[in-house]
Design an enzyme around this catalytic site. Sequence first.
Site, PDB file in Angstrom:
ATOM      1  N   GLU A   1    -106.578   6.967 -47.503  1.00 38.81           N
ATOM      2  CA  GLU A   1    -106.171   8.305 -47.923  1.00 38.81           C
ATOM      3  C   GLU A   1    -105.579   9.043 -46.711  1.00 38.81           C
ATOM      4  OE1 GLU A   1    -105.688  10.076 -50.680  1.00 38.81           O
ATOM      5  OE2 GLU A   1    -105.070  11.607 -49.245  1.00 38.81           O
ATOM      6  N   SER A   2    -104.264   9.229 -46.750  1.00 45.44           N
ATOM      7  CA  SER A   2    -103.575   9.758 -45.567  1.00 45.44           C
ATOM      8  C   SER A   2    -104.072  11.133 -45.136  1.00 45.44           C
ATOM      9  CB  SER A   2    -102.070   9.818 -45.821  1.00 45.44           C
ATOM     10  OG  SER A   2    -101.792  10.686 -46.896  1.00 45.44           O
TER      11      SER A   2
ATOM     12  N   CYS B   1     -92.714   5.268 -46.451  1.00 45.46           N
ATOM     13  CA  CYS B   1     -93.651   6.015 -47.291  1.00 45.46           C
ATOM     14  C   CYS B   1     -94.005   7.373 -46.666  1.00 45.46           C
ATOM     15  CB  CYS B   1     -94.920   5.173 -47.449  1.00 45.46           C
ATOM     16  SG  CYS B   1     -96.302   6.089 -48.134  1.00 45.46           S
TER      17      CYS B   1
ATOM     18  N   TRP C   1     -96.647  -4.132 -51.594  1.00 45.70           N
ATOM     19  CA  TRP C   1     -95.941  -4.373 -50.331  1.00 45.70           C
ATOM     20  C   TRP C   1     -96.157  -5.792 -49.821  1.00 45.70           C
ATOM     21  CZ3 TRP C   1     -93.059  -0.217 -48.948  1.00 45.70           C
ATOM     22  CH2 TRP C   1     -93.465   1.043 -49.398  1.00 45.70           C
TER      23      TRP C   1
ATOM     24  N   ARG D   1    -104.822   0.592 -56.513  1.00 44.24           N
ATOM     25  CA  ARG D   1    -103.471   0.293 -56.036  1.00 44.24           C
ATOM     26  C   ARG D   1    -103.528  -0.230 -54.607  1.00 44.24           C
ATOM     27  NH1 ARG D   1    -101.374   5.579 -55.339  1.00 44.24           N
ATOM     28  NH2 ARG D   1     -99.259   4.796 -55.236  1.00 44.24           N
ATOM     29  N   PHE D   2    -102.510  -0.979 -54.248  1.00 44.43           N
ATOM     30  CA  PHE D   2    -102.444  -1.553 -52.897  1.00 44.43           C
ATOM     31  C   PHE D   2    -101.476  -0.703 -52.070  1.00 44.43           C
ATOM     32  CE2 PHE D   2    -103.234  -5.064 -55.942  1.00 44.43           C
ATOM     33  CZ  PHE D   2    -104.552  -5.314 -55.587  1.00 44.43           C
ATOM     34  N   SER D   3    -101.949   0.455 -51.686  1.00 45.89           N
ATOM     35  CA  SER D   3    -101.045   1.441 -51.099  1.00 45.89           C
ATOM     36  C   SER D   3    -101.165   1.489 -49.571  1.00 45.89           C
ATOM     37  CB  SER D   3    -101.345   2.821 -51.689  1.00 45.89           C
ATOM     38  OG  SER D   3    -102.684   3.176 -51.410  1.00 45.89           O
ATOM     39  N   VAL D   4    -100.135   2.043 -48.958  1.00 48.46           N
ATOM     40  CA  VAL D   4    -100.171   2.411 -47.545  1.00 48.46           C
ATOM     41  C   VAL D   4    -100.279   3.930 -47.485  1.00 48.46           C
ATOM     42  CG1 VAL D   4     -98.888   0.476 -46.559  1.00 48.46           C
ATOM     43  CG2 VAL D   4     -97.613   2.401 -47.516  1.00 48.46           C
TER      44      VAL D   4
END
Length: 331
Positions: free
Chosen positions: A148-149, A56, A90, A130-133
Amino acid sequence: MATAETPSNGLRPDLWNEKGEFQRPTTQFRNFISKEPGARFPPSRDRYHLYVSYACPWAHRALIVRKLKGLESIISVTSVHYVMSLTDSWRFCTPEDNLPMDDCTPDPLHPEFKRLKQLYLHANPDYQGRFSVPVLWDKKLETIVSNESSEIIRMLYTEFDEFLPQDKRAVDLYPEHLRNKIDEVNEWTYDNVNNGVYKCGIAKTQSAYHDAVTNLFTHLRYIEAHLEGQSGPYYFGSTITEADIRLYVTIVRFDPVYVSLFKTNRGMIRFDYPHIHGWLLNLYWNVKAFSDTTSFEHVKNHYFMSLTMLNPNGIVPDGPVPDILPLEDLW
Ligand SMILES: N[C@@H](CCC(=O)N[C@@H](CS)C(=O)NCC(=O)O)C(=O)O
């Protein structure tokens, strides 16, 4: 080696507007680690854990900053499996998966969790997003600090400096005198390049795709001209900044993935943008934090095996060969 998970095309309809243009949902956990007295999330050794995917680009930002700042022994990492389910997001690796890169293990903090979504629901059982990385996790309060990157990386710049040797404290990725310029570049890089490639790939109409790809290549030309005018090897000359990190994560994926999967094929970085290409090769081959966090196997397998609405049979292309050219090809 990994086995592909069953693909599904259950993409949420709110990912597109009425013109068929892709729109990225906003992120929900927005807390900050802070040295301020009384902060809920104070900097601490071994209190925070980063969940990422090496595939990602947004998580890749955090991996690069963690290495550049020398935070490996302070913030631990787990990478999920590169195949992402479109409906269930994921999953954690199993010991049998045996993927490249060291951190691809079961969740060390919650070994019973199979999927990243369990982590989100553990933090907030009512979570609807959402289930985000990436996810920055607090082991003490058992919750998500941030997903939040762009904000996670800024927390890593100075908040942990008290635990670092002088040479790592001195790494300043957001120097005072360049802050305005970095913020300005970030804004248009995000919209036109980082997210711009997704707007091409996930567009649902010919005109949405056409507008997106035209806009993307216009901005690549701006970047090419900008880099040509620099006296040093980095985006702003002689020192690495956030602008390099945020651009790198998209450019390193461009030829191997976006050109074919997202149809961003009006040109390739390696053949058509000599200054962007030189800038990329220098970061990859000369700065370990970039190459050590780049896994073309994760990147290619993820995109081509997961985005099954674009690539229904999950076939991963052989090329381009090699994934990135050697430095000698440039100079
Ligand atoms: N705003 C987020 C975006 C992160 C993001 O979109 N991550 C993608 C992977 S590249 C993800 O985890 N998607 C999972 C999903 O949407 O279910 C950030 O920059 O941290």
